[in-house]
Structure formats: C-alpha cells, structure tokens
Scaffold this active site. Structure first.
Site, PDB file in Angstrom:
ATOM      1  N   CYS B 173      -5.660 -16.836   6.150  1.00  0.00           N
ATOM      2  CA  CYS B 173      -5.236 -17.501   7.433  1.00  0.00           C
ATOM      3  C   CYS B 173      -5.211 -16.155   8.175  1.00  0.00           C
ATOM      4  CB  CYS B 173      -3.805 -18.220   7.149  1.00  0.00           C
ATOM      5  SG  CYS B 173      -3.931 -19.452   5.756  1.00  0.00           S
ATOM      6  N   HIS B 303       3.864 -18.866  12.980  1.00  0.00           N
ATOM      7  CA  HIS B 303       2.845 -19.275  12.043  1.00  0.00           C
ATOM      8  C   HIS B 303       2.814 -20.755  11.754  1.00  0.00           C
ATOM      9  CE1 HIS B 303      -0.537 -19.167   9.548  1.00  0.00           C
ATOM     10  NE2 HIS B 303      -0.098 -19.237   8.190  1.00  0.00           N
ATOM     11  N   HIS B 337      -4.003 -26.526  11.289  1.00  0.00           N
ATOM     12  CA  HIS B 337      -3.831 -25.172  10.970  1.00  0.00           C
ATOM     13  C   HIS B 337      -5.433 -24.967  10.876  1.00  0.00           C
ATOM     14  CE1 HIS B 337      -3.498 -21.372   9.163  1.00  0.00           C
ATOM     15  NE2 HIS B 337      -2.804 -21.824   7.887  1.00  0.00           N
TER      16      HIS B 337
END
Lengths: 267, 407
Positions: B173, B303, B337
C-alpha cells in the site's frame, strides 16, 4: 555521486558465498558451475523459515552474508530489495486457486504474494525499522536497485543494504519468463570511507546512462549473467574481485547501460 | 526506537498533477465529488466476483484499449488506467514539455503498484489448456508488458519517449507514497532534473478474494474511525505528479513536497506494530525533513483503511506525535483503498485540500469510535491550510508519511 561497498553476499550456480566467488571472478580459480544448494537462510527464526518461500530464503541468505562480511548491525541499515518478478511461485498458486470454481484463497498465500515479502521477512528477522524499498525494473532490476541504494546512501548519509534476487518461475509461467537459474546478490553500501571499504563506486551523472553494456569472458558465467536479472551484477562483482580501477557498464534496458567507475579500497 | 537521519530537504515543486479514481477523471471531478460528499463506492460488480463487498471501480476502462503496434503489448486494465491518468489535466503535455526542456534522459519515471497487470495472468490461468496446463501463447509473449511488476513504468516511459532512470516501487500500500521519497533523492543527488512519480493499481480477483480471505473487507461502504467499522472497500486509481527543483518562477498557488518519512515496523507481514512504532517513525521523519514541528501541520489525511486494528493503531500513532487537536480524516470512503495507488491518490487529494482551502470529512462515518482519541472530521470544512500530512502504511509493515504545502 559515490558510495563504498563494505560487504558482499552471493548465491547462484558455482557462486556459493563471496570468498570462493571472489577467487573465481578474479580469475584465480575455475568457475565450478553446477546446481545451487538450498540456502540455509539461518537468520530467519525457524517458524518464519518454514512459512517463507524459496525466493525469500535466497534473499535472506545473501543479505545475511553481506551484513556479516561488512560487520554492520542490520538494524542500522536501510534496505533496497530489487527483483524483476517477485514471488512468481506464490502468484502461480494464487492464479491457480482463482481459476478453480471455488476460488478459495489462502490468507497466508495472499500476504506472501506482495513484491516486498522478502523485505517484510528481513524486518521481522532483524527488527530493522529504517526505510525499506522494494522495486522492479525487469532485466535492469539490479542496476535500478543500485541507483536507488546509492542515492539513499549519499542523500540520507546512511548505510544501505541492497539485495537483488530472482528465481526461475514455476512451469506454467516459465515460458513467459525463462530465467535459466536462480541468482541472488547483496551489497552493503556506505556513504563514507572507512577501513571496511572493499571498493568505491562512482557514478557520472551527466551521462549515467550510456550505450553497450559489458559482457563476461567466461561463456558459462556470461550465460548466467544473461539468464537472471540479479546476475547482471556480475560485471560489477568481477571488477571488485580483480581489485583494479576500471569502468563497468551494466545493462539498463535494451539500448542503454549504467556506467560506473570502480576503484579498489584501499587503493 | 531507531533515530531517524532527518536532514531538512529543499522543497520540491509539484508543477503538474492529476488523478483518476471512482470519483471521476481529473482534478475537477475529484474535487467536485469531495465537496458534494459523493462516494465512488458501489456494490461489487467487478467481473464475476461473487463477493459481498463494495468497490471503487473506474468507469469505462473496458472500452479504452491501448492501440498502435508499439504500445499494444501493454494493453491491460492497469496500463489502460495509467493511460487514462496521463491524459487528464494536461499531464501528458506537461511531461512532454519537460522532456523537451530538460532532455528525455534527465527525467526519471518512478511509479508504484502492488499487483500490476495480474488480472491478465488471472485470465490466462482460467483460459489455460485443460490437459497440458499451458497458458495461452498470446499471454506468454505479453507477460513482460502486462503483469511483470515493472510493466507500468515501462509503459509510461515508452509512451512518453523518456530515457532517464526508471523503477516501479512495490511495497504494497505504501508504493506510490514512497515514489516521492525516491524521486526527491534522485533530484538531490543529480540523477535527474525532473521526475514523474505516481502509481496505478487496478481491481483484480487476487486482491478482492485476498482481502476477503483475510476477513478485512467490509460488506458495506467502508467507514473509517466509526465504532461500527468492520473493514475496507477496495478501489482502483491512477495518479501522476511532476516534480521539479524550485528554480523557475512559480505561480501563486504553486504546491510543493516539503518532507517525507519512511520506516518499517519490523514486526509482522500483515499486522501493524501494536503501538504504531513504525508509523510514528514515518511521521517524525517527515516532520524532520520538512524542518517543522507537529503544530505546523493543519490537516492529516489518514491512511484510515477502516479495519478495526489499523485505525486503532494509527490513532495511537497520530496521537503520540500530534496529540488530539489536529484535524484528521480518511478519504477512503470516497475512493476505496486503492492499494499501490493510495499514496498518489491521497497526495493529490492533499494538494486539492491545499489549493482549495478544504478539509474533507470522513465520509460514511457517523459515530466516531469513542475508544479512539484523535480529532476525526465528520463534516467538510473550508479554511486556508499551510501544511498537510498524508499517511500511508502497508503490508509487510512498510510506512511512508508525506508533507505538502503551498510555495
């Protein structure tokens, strides 16, 4: 831009560790060739070693050798992990599962599929918390990792561990990426001179990418260089092994090369 | 805890930037959706994935093949999304102009992805010969251009005719946040005069079924920091930014990268460090490179994946560096995401916040978890911002924080 090499780890056919490989590359001993023994990857705790892929164990093995050789604390080093295809063995299993009607995916398999799996294991094994970058640049992955690591050492004024590693993919993917043998190499790079230095690498930035890369005289070693992206490090390792100042050109994409001036330390 | 080598960095001008997500194509549609509180998430309709989850899918990629003899081998969902991104907000033109100005060999291409074009390989295994197991020949010759991790930068470098240093960073990520740090080092060391950074990640069965297997996907639209949060929603995105040294006269309203911090948890492959030590190091590293104190940060883009554990650990980490006064939010309720593209997606959102004086809420979140401490916005706000911080944390315990501000 210049950096110093403080330690080397190497694993591949006929290249079992730096002391023996140095002698081969310096022309003092013949290249034995042959199969590579499964690496022990002793730095991994037994549980992690059991869970890890072969690719992770190859990367851990050379990383540990380079750290020992350089006599650096692994927790003090940033890392750069360079691999063309990453965990192709794990991806093969995942794509096989997804092609079945049930599509049942193992959660462990999924989190072992990431390109930074080896970096994750290194962090768990050593507790290192500095920056860690995992990258790919296809056949130029070693050269690209070297630039990344050298820029880190110079700009952040800190030591870096560079690990480049690739294994032949499993049978289904092999025709797509026919790597002829496994190969892994690790270098500890440092921004400053010290008595640990083995060699100095200097990059001429105005013309860092040029034409026509070096090849190697021994046909067996040259075939290995062409057959695995991590083995593209061999011309650089040869220059370090021979302890003579020389220019090295590592291939960087089909039509370019990465030009490096290598000098032995102490001179 | 290790000490960070935090030299103050020279800010880097972000001369052009763009993004494509489920919110739309380019900056204007992205900002319009943020302001209107319009989410890009919808019930999963990707291929035949029978999963009870929401996704942020980019419309129309099915009808945008990459054509032309030279570029055709690159055709796959991930590179289609890359091409769509390059074509927004004049980014392609700006990149080509930079190549003329600096020389094609002086422009680095450093991009992030997690799964690259794996969707092609998924299809190839489905279509493999049932007896021999051999994959289709048309796939085998195109593996390099589609699924190999480097494919994205190879495509962008080829499409734009660039000849400088290139790499694809793949740290799950955090991939397309870390590209900013690498590019900053390349510029500082003189390896290039400008850098195209960014990232692309596209929906695929691997991540949809993978996160579902890890029990990390929510059945509904994700709701970060909510007491009822139960997992993430996956999305896809392409984003790019052009980084240059600040030498030329810049417009008023110009934006810059002021700091980056990178760290590892050194703890577990898929669980964050329980006290968020790695996250704390990344945020402190970014502050040190920007040469500012925590109080100078006016907004934090979290995040904020909306998994129970990740949000709790990030809450601890942000609280320990910033306390509970700094306004924070996660924008994953809008975009999902986007994994390897999350860094660039949220960097561009941070730049939109700076240029519009806008603080986004945490969309879908109505009841912030009383067990969490930091100040999470649940309504959009408008006011001028000086410096913003973006957090990106990933699998393998790989963390990156970035600081952006006006010039």
């Amino acid at each position: 831009m210049q950096v110093y090499v403080d330690g080397i780890g190497i694993l591949g056919p006929g290249f079992a560790g730096w002391p023996a490989s140095r002698a081969v590359l310096a022309g003092e001993a013949p290249w034995p060739g042959g199969e590579t023994e499964e690496p022990s990857a002793a730095i991994l705790p037994p549980n992690e070693r059991r869970r890890s892929s072969a690719l992770v164990r190859w990367a851990m093995h050379v990383a540990e050798e380079a750290i020992r050789h350089a006599d650096h604390d692994p927790r003090a080093l940033a890392t750069v992990f360079a691999s063309s295809g990453g965990e192709t063995g794990v991806l093969d299993q995942i794509c096989r599962s997804l092609a079945s009607p049930e599509r049942v995916l193992s959660p462990t398999l999924f989190h072992h599929s990431v390109h930074n799996a080896a970096a994750g294991y290194w962090g768990i094994a050593t507790g290192a918390q500095h920056s860690s970058t995992s990258l790919s640049c296809y056949d130029s992955s070693f050269g690209s990792g070297l630039l990344e690591a050298a820029a880190y050492a110079e700009v952040e004024q800190a030591p870096v561990l560079l690990v480049a590693y690739d294994l032949p993919p499993p049978p289904s993917l092999f025709p797509a990426r026919p790597l002829t043998a496994g190969f892994a190499v690790a270098l500890v790079l440092c921004d400053r001179p010290s008595r640990r230095n083995l060699a100095r690498l200097k990059f001429h930035l105005e013309d860092v990418l040029r034409d026509a890369p070096d090849t190697l005289a021994d046909p067996g070693i040259e075939a290995l260089r062409g057959g695995n992206p991590a083995a593209r490090a061999l011309p650089l390792l040869t220059a370090i092994a021979r302890r003579r100042s020389s220019g090295v050109r590592l291939d960087y994409f089909e039509e370019q090369c990465l030009s490096i001036e290598v000098s032995p330390c102490p001179p | 805890m290790v000490a960070m080598t935090g030299k103050i960095m020279a800010p880097l001008w972000i001369s052009h930037y763009t993004v494509v997500t489920a919110l739309g194509r380019g900056l204007d549609s992205t900002f319009a959706a943020l302001r209107a509180r319009r989410s890009g998430l919808r019930p999963c309709d990707f291929e035949d994935a029978g999963l009870n989850t929401y996704i942020g899918r980019v419309e129309g990629l099915e009808d945008l093949p990459i054509t032309g003899a030279e570029l055709m081998p690159f055709d796959c969902r991930n590179n289609r999304l890359a091409l769509l991104g390059l074509r927004q907000d004049g980014f392609e033109e700006a990149a080509r102009a930079a190549a003329r100005r600096y020389g094609a060999g002086r422009i680095a291409v450093i991009l992030g992805t997690s799964t690259s074009g794996i969707n092609e390989t998924e299809h190839a295994y489905r279509d493999r010969d049932q007896d021999s197991g051999v994959l289709p020949a048309a796939f085998l010759t195109r593996y390099r251009y589609t699924h190999n991790t480097f494919s994205l930068a190879h495509f962008v470098r080829s499409y734009l005719g660039l000849r400088g240093p290139a790499a694809v960073i793949s740290t799950a990520c955090s991939s397309s946040a870390k590209v900013f740090a690498s590019a900053a080092r390349f510029l500082a060391s003189g390896l290039c005069d400008a850098a195209i950074v960014g990232g692309v990640d596209s929906l695929c069965l691997t991540t949809l079924y993978g996160f579902s297997a890890l029990d990390l996907s929510s059945a509904g639209p994700c709701c970060p920091w909510d007491e009822a949060r139960d997992g993430l929603s996956l999305g896809e995105a392409a984003g790019f930014a052009l980084l240059e040294r600040i030498a030329r006269t810049t417009d008023s309203g110009a934006v810059a990268l002021y700091g980056y911090g990178e760290s590892c948890d050194g703890y577990h492959m898929s669980h964050p460090h329980p006290e968020g030590l790695g996250a704390i190091l990344a945020m402190r590293g970014a502050l040190a490179r920007a040469g500012i104190k925590p109080e100078a940060i006016d907004y934090i883009n979290l995040h904020g994946t909306a998994t129970p554990t990740n949000d709790r650990v990030e809450d601890l980490a942000v609280n320990s560096v910033f306390g509970t006064a700094t306004p924070c939010s996660s924008t994953k309720g809008w975009t999902g995401h986007t994994l390897g593209a999350a860094g660039i997606t949220e960097a561009v959102i941070a730049l939109l916040c700076l240029t519009h004086g806008f603080l986004p809420e945490t969309l879908n979140t109505t009841r912030p978890d009383p067990a969490l401490a930091i100040r999470v916005l649940i309504e959009n706000q408008e006011r001028p911002l000086g410096r913003v911080l973006s957090n990106i944390f990933g699998f393998g315990g790989n963390n990156c924080s970035l600081i952006f501000g006006g010039l």
